[in-house]
Design an enzyme around this catalytic site. Structure first.
Site, mmCIF file in Angstrom:
data_model
loop_
_atom_site.group_PDB
_atom_site.id
_atom_site.type_symbol
_atom_site.label_atom_id
_atom_site.label_comp_id
_atom_site.label_asym_id
_atom_site.label_seq_id
_atom_site.Cartn_x
_atom_site.Cartn_y
_atom_site.Cartn_z
ATOM 1 N N ARG A 419 -5.907 2.038 2.788
ATOM 2 C CA ARG A 419 -5.542 0.928 2.318
ATOM 3 C C ARG A 419 -6.644 0.039 2.522
ATOM 4 O O ARG A 419 -7.678 0.135 3.279
ATOM 5 C CB ARG A 419 -4.407 0.205 2.860
ATOM 6 C CG ARG A 419 -3.074 1.143 2.840
ATOM 7 C CD ARG A 419 -2.005 0.547 3.620
ATOM 8 N NE ARG A 419 -0.772 1.589 3.513
ATOM 9 C CZ ARG A 419 -0.325 2.690 4.361
ATOM 10 N NH1 ARG A 419 -1.377 2.745 5.646
ATOM 11 N NH2 ARG A 419 0.557 3.225 4.397
ATOM 12 N N LYS A 444 -0.143 0.858 8.412
ATOM 13 C CA LYS A 444 0.846 0.049 8.257
ATOM 14 C C LYS A 444 1.907 0.797 9.029
ATOM 15 O O LYS A 444 1.964 1.812 9.334
ATOM 16 C CB LYS A 444 1.223 0.348 6.907
ATOM 17 C CG LYS A 444 2.428 -0.197 6.346
ATOM 18 C CD LYS A 444 2.587 -0.087 4.722
ATOM 19 C CE LYS A 444 3.605 -0.695 4.264
ATOM 20 N NZ LYS A 444 3.997 -0.587 2.765
ATOM 21 N N HIS A 509 -5.513 -0.678 -4.948
ATOM 22 C CA HIS A 509 -4.743 0.314 -4.154
ATOM 23 C C HIS A 509 -4.578 1.509 -5.387
ATOM 24 O O HIS A 509 -4.015 2.704 -4.731
ATOM 25 C CB HIS A 509 -3.391 -0.322 -4.095
ATOM 26 C CG HIS A 509 -2.567 0.394 -3.186
ATOM 27 N ND1 HIS A 509 -2.740 0.253 -1.748
ATOM 28 C CD2 HIS A 509 -1.181 1.199 -3.403
ATOM 29 C CE1 HIS A 509 -1.741 1.077 -1.122
ATOM 30 N NE2 HIS A 509 -0.902 1.590 -1.983
ATOM 31 N N ARG A 512 -6.027 4.764 -3.861
ATOM 32 C CA ARG A 512 -5.266 5.222 -2.916
ATOM 33 C C ARG A 512 -4.320 6.372 -3.678
ATOM 34 O O ARG A 512 -4.076 7.350 -3.231
ATOM 35 C CB ARG A 512 -4.553 4.497 -2.054
ATOM 36 C CG ARG A 512 -3.509 5.035 -1.100
ATOM 37 C CD ARG A 512 -3.006 4.071 0.031
ATOM 38 N NE ARG A 512 -1.815 4.213 0.579
ATOM 39 C CZ ARG A 512 -1.828 4.903 1.809
ATOM 40 N NH1 ARG A 512 -2.878 5.186 2.262
ATOM 41 N NH2 ARG A 512 -0.429 5.040 2.367
ATOM 42 N N HIS A 535 2.587 8.070 5.509
ATOM 43 C CA HIS A 535 3.885 7.915 5.133
ATOM 44 C C HIS A 535 4.891 8.257 6.326
ATOM 45 O O HIS A 535 4.872 9.394 6.885
ATOM 46 C CB HIS A 535 4.188 8.415 3.972
ATOM 47 C CG HIS A 535 3.527 7.793 2.587
ATOM 48 N ND1 HIS A 535 3.540 8.419 1.413
ATOM 49 C CD2 HIS A 535 3.028 6.618 2.558
ATOM 50 C CE1 HIS A 535 2.882 7.865 0.745
ATOM 51 N NE2 HIS A 535 2.582 6.388 1.261
ATOM 52 N N TYR A 544 4.651 10.999 -6.051
ATOM 53 C CA TYR A 544 3.373 11.417 -6.851
ATOM 54 C C TYR A 544 3.585 12.604 -7.564
ATOM 55 O O TYR A 544 2.682 13.086 -8.270
ATOM 56 C CB TYR A 544 2.130 11.693 -5.732
ATOM 57 C CG TYR A 544 1.845 10.374 -5.153
ATOM 58 C CD1 TYR A 544 1.214 9.274 -5.843
ATOM 59 C CD2 TYR A 544 2.136 10.161 -3.842
ATOM 60 C CE1 TYR A 544 0.864 8.015 -5.025
ATOM 61 C CE2 TYR A 544 1.844 8.850 -3.072
ATOM 62 C CZ TYR A 544 1.080 7.802 -3.993
ATOM 63 O OH TYR A 544 0.937 6.750 -3.289
#
Length: 567
Positions: A419, A444, A509, A512, A535, A544
């Site tokens: 990120r 994150k 982004h 990514r 994640h 995805y």
């Protein structure tokens, strides 16, 4: 390529060999007979003879003759190098008159002659005077002429005039204008050493006072090949060097970070976080908002989550009617607030965020049960597929970036799936070239993880670090001690899109997203992609699969099964 020029050195004429530092050329020159190196002129040279030049040509080194060597013109006889110490002054201007060469050995004491970019000085022997002459830049004693020789620059001119008061004001002004051509450009550059936090590199050009100061310090080293000093990483030492440069008008460049300003979300000081989110809170609601914010600090939530939730909760408190109290609100009142948000221009994501902030308050502070909280229904969210760039578009994007630093930033976004906030807050210590990994700290959700370092990125990153010498933040910002800003990173991406002729609706982004999608199309396991992206849930990574070209292209459309002829 070696540039050949005539060189006057030690009262003799030589063939000067000038070139940028190249270890291969130096190794070949070491095999050339009669070659020498001048520390004064910082060049190699050979005798001014046909034999020496013929032996040099046999070495096979590429060269270019800048000034003709076959003419018998002596450097001392050139117009620019004549003795200008004996000048006649006219009313309107000061003009140099041509004078015959004076025999320096017959001059009166003191005798100072400027010729060929040098001062030739003859004085009576006095210990104080000799010590002064030794302190001049590039000075030495000539046994041939029995006098002292030093560089004919403006610094030495000023020192000689102040010591001997030799020239009249008019002659001094003329000499000063000529000596400026030979004035050395003094420069001191201090740089950090890559992944070495105990030492600094310092390169010095024509700053003898700084060299004298460094020699007086312990634990110093000098690299004779690179002409670089190594000194301890001590702020007091660097401050002393800076003061010396200011005193003698040396150009000073410092590329070292002493004080680092940590971003708020990296800070471990809970008081600073509370102070930030509670500023501008009215006194009426201050205690309630403070109690709400303290839960985030106590339970170690990330600062970004804390900031967003406090902002959302403040909006809810400000909306409440004057007679209503947050602790006594009914479901109907909360539902009315959410209805107003949904009917306004708030997005579904923003409505969900506001609802999460409200639920957090009633769960953590008022102690509502999960069963009671589930009665507040969330708005349904649609499935938004991520936008990606194809591999060809990514190639075009990278080819439109020239700056090494900017290219490293974009490589990390696509090649490592980082990120923007994770990229700009990387530290030098987070890069491990031995393990070929990058350590991401406090991503994150306040989670750490490791990602791979692509081979292409390794080579470029080493070049960037050697040129820019980062010593704390891997990508330094414009302000001292601060990292590169996210707005600057987005601007780099937008410029690359525009220059490459790519659609401008793409966001940083999306690199990514492209990283994850291209990995999935190449057959990488979904679990590994989830780990690389950081994640929490596999459901987040599953999105995805909806844009993966491999999965979509396996399906054959029923239209193609009809075998319709083309019209």
């Amino acid at each position: 390529m070696i540039i050949i020029k005539p060189l006057f050195h030690r009262e003799k004429k030589w063939i000067g060999l000038f070139f940028d530092y190249d270890i291969d050329i130096i190794n070949q020159l070491l095999n050339v007979p009669y070659r020498k190196f001048s520390k004064t002129h910082r060049c190699w040279y050979i005798p001014y003879t046909k034999e020496a030049f013929h032996l040099f040509k046999k070495s096979g080194l590429a060269f270019k003759i800048e000034s003709p060597l076959n003419k018998e013109n002596n450097i001392l006889d050139n117009a620019e190098t004549k003795d200008v110490t004996h000048l006649k002054v006219k009313k309107a201007s000061v003009e140099a008159t041509e004078t015959k060469k004076e025999d320096i050995t017959k001059s009166k004491y003191p005798s100072i002659v400027w010729q060929g970019g040098h001062f030739f000085i003859k004085v009576k022997y006095e210990e104080k005077t000799i010590n002064f002459l030794r302190s001049l830049y590039g000075s030495y004693y000539s046994s041939k002429y029995s006098n002292w020789v030093c560089k004919g620059n403006a610094i030495n001119l000023k020192l000689l005039q102040s010591h001997f008061n030799y020239w009249t004001l008019e002659k001094y002004d003329v000499l000063q204008s000529i000596c400026k051509k030979y004035h050395p450009k003094s420069k001191v550059v201090i740089k950090a050493i890559i992944q070495n936090y105990s030492q600094l590199e310092i390169s010095i050009k024509h700053a003898t006072k700084v060299i004298d100061f460094i020699k007086s310090m312990p634990e110093i080293k000098f690299d004779n090949v690179r002409k670089i000093w190594t000194i301890p990483r001590d702020q007091k030492i660097v401050e002393s060097i800076k003061k010396t440069c200011d005193r003698y008008n040396y150009k000073y460049v410092e590329n070292v970070t002493w004080k680092v300003k940590q971003p708020m979300f990296k800070s471990k000081n809970g008081k600073d976080k509370l102070k930030y989110v509670l500023k501008d809170v009215p006194s009426k609601n201050f205690n309630l908002i403070k109690k709400y914010a303290e839960v985030f600090v106590r339970e170690n939530y990330s600062f970004n989550t804390m900031k967003l939730y406090v902002f959302a909760f403040r909006a809810y408190i400000n909306w409440l009617p004057p007679h209503a109290n947050a602790s006594d609100c009914s479901f109907d009142l909360i539902q009315t607030y959410l209805n107003e948000l949904s009917q306004s221009k708030c997005s579904v994501q923003e409505v969900n965020r506001r609802l999460s902030a409200i639920k957090f308050y009633y769960k953590k502070i008022e102690g509502w049960s999960e069963v009671r909280l589930t009665q507040i229904v969330r708005p349904r969210r649609g499935l938004r597929l991520p936008q990606i760039l194809s591999m060809e578009e990514v190639k075009i994007l990278f080819s439109s970036v020239v700056n090494d630093k900017h290219l490293c930033l974009l490589y990390m976004a696509y090649g490592c799936g980082l990120r923007s906030g994770e990229i700009i807050h990387l530290k030098v210590m987070d890069v491990n070239f031995d393990r070929e990994q990058i350590f991401v700290r406090g991503g994150k959700g306040n989670k750490d993880r490791c990602v791979m370092m692509p081979k292409v990125l390794q080579t470029l990153l080493l070049t960037y670090m050697d040129n820019y010498r980062p010593d704390y933040w891997l990508f330094k910002g414009a302000k001292s001690g601060q990292p590169y800003s996210s707005s600057s990173l987005r601007a780099v991406f937008k410029r690359a899109l525009k220059k490459g002729g790519l659609p401008l609706h793409h966001k940083l982004h999306n690199l990514r997203h492209s990283f994850a999608t291209h990995l999935m199309e190449s057959g990488t396991q979904q679990r590994l992609i989830q780990k690389l992206l950081g994640h929490n849930s596999s459901k987040t990574t599953e999105i995805y699969t909806h844009v993966s070209q491999e999965n979509i292209n396996k399906i054959k459309s029923p239209l193609d099964m009809l075998n319709l002829d083309k019209k």
